[in-house]
Design an enzyme around this catalytic site. Sequence first.
Site, PDB file in Angstrom:
ATOM      1  N   LYS A  14     -25.722  33.885  22.215  1.00 21.48           N
ATOM      2  CA  LYS A  14     -25.241  32.491  22.086  1.00 21.48           C
ATOM      3  C   LYS A  14     -25.423  31.967  20.661  1.00 21.48           C
ATOM      4  O   LYS A  14     -24.672  31.096  20.210  1.00 21.48           O
ATOM      5  CB  LYS A  14     -25.892  31.579  23.121  1.00 21.48           C
ATOM      6  CG  LYS A  14     -27.418  31.447  23.024  1.00 21.48           C
ATOM      7  CD  LYS A  14     -27.899  30.347  22.107  1.00 21.48           C
ATOM      8  CE  LYS A  14     -29.390  30.347  21.913  1.00 21.48           C
ATOM      9  NZ  LYS A  14     -29.854  29.353  20.948  1.00 21.48           N
ATOM     10  N   THR A  17     -26.490  24.979  22.332  1.00 23.94           N
ATOM     11  CA  THR A  17     -26.555  25.380  20.927  1.00 23.94           C
ATOM     12  C   THR A  17     -25.231  25.156  20.196  1.00 23.94           C
ATOM     13  O   THR A  17     -25.219  24.896  19.000  1.00 23.94           O
ATOM     14  CB  THR A  17     -27.001  26.859  20.831  1.00 23.94           C
ATOM     15  OG1 THR A  17     -28.051  27.079  21.753  1.00 23.94           O
ATOM     16  CG2 THR A  17     -27.502  27.204  19.458  1.00 23.94           C
TER      17      THR A  17
END
Length: 321
Positions: free
Chosen positions: A186, A243
């Site tokens: 990610k 994120t």
Amino acid sequence: MISVLGAGAFGTALAVSMQRESDARTVWLWGRNADVMAQMQASRETPRLPGVSLPDGLTCASDMASLPAHGPILLATPMQTLRALLTTHAAQLSHRTLVICCKGIELSSGLRASEVLAEVLPDATPATLTGPSFAADIARGLPTALTLACGDANCAETLQNQLSTHSLRLYSSTDIIGAELGGALKNVIAIACGAAIGAGLGESARAALLTRGYAEMQRMAAALGAQPETLAGLSGFGDLTLTCTSEQSRNYRFGASIGRGEAFDPAVTVEGAATARATHDVAKRLNLDMPITAVVTGLVEARLDVATAMDMLLSRPLKKE
Ligand SMILES: NC(=O)C1=CN([C@@H]2O[C@H](COP(=O)(O)OP(=O)(O)OC[C@H]3O[C@@H](n4cnc5c(N)ncnc54)[C@H](OP(=O)(O)O)[C@@H]3O)[C@@H](O)[C@H]2O)C=CC1
Ligand SMILES: O=C(CO)COP(=O)(O)O
């Protein structure tokens, strides 16, 4: 007793949360710099977490010889330092339950953190704590949910109970591969999303990168034996969402600085930079199509600019979703 190795933002936040919210626990926090740890022990604060008080009962130490003999040990130094940490302190760490808190793929080997751990300390029990959480939120006691993965279901449940607090809610899993890959990959996609926003390409471009980036994460996870539902959970989709959409994320801010053509402080921990390069190598070895990871690697290595990177993605042949 809970021990935490690594007194950066995340290790300290976990130690603070676990000590503050339970009288029954005692938490021992280790950092490599003796002066810094003595200062933390005396002042009960750290510049890594401004405005946060270190609770009574939390011990800050730099002498590994005083590592508590029992209880889980959380490993919270950056991914590319994990092997050195384990090797240096092998005598104290072998045969213990080690909970990996870093997110990434080792650049020199292409291995996940628990694979590095198995190479260096084959007698230790590896577990992973990962998911959407900013250190500052955890340290302030804001509600957070994470994945605690361990290959042994009983061990996963024991750790879940030992490490959960009222505000830090842990979900157990036996899929370490999926949990680690979600947390590692990610960060690469967050750099891409930051770059798109930094370069003024718009929210729609970010949504496209996030979604197609998730497809890349799923592709690699499937090839490496992860369970698909793990990628859809906190450690994958959950952390990806956080994120890729928050200015609090260092990976996102690093990408945004690339997009704006600005320098970024090299002292800041940006796990996705090395992990992009490591993942790109693994993808080539496994013959996996990971175009976003490939262009992020080009951006990180300064071989590409954002306009060229986006053009490369847009000019790929049209395909089925
Ligand atoms: N910050 C966050 O919000 C979150 C972070 N994480 C993950 O946690 C990990 C650590 O990140 P974070 O705490 O934020 O990073 P920081 O940059 O805040 O701190 C890193 C810490 O690791 C120490 N360190 C670096 N190299 C070594 C080494 N070789 N041996 C011992 N200690 C070392 C540093 O010590 P020194 O100060 O002496 O350099 C510092 O205390 C990363 O993998 C990150 O992805 C996960 C979730 C949230
Ligand atoms: O892993 C994190 C959030 O879950 C922290 O993200 P950054 O490392 O990008 O700041």
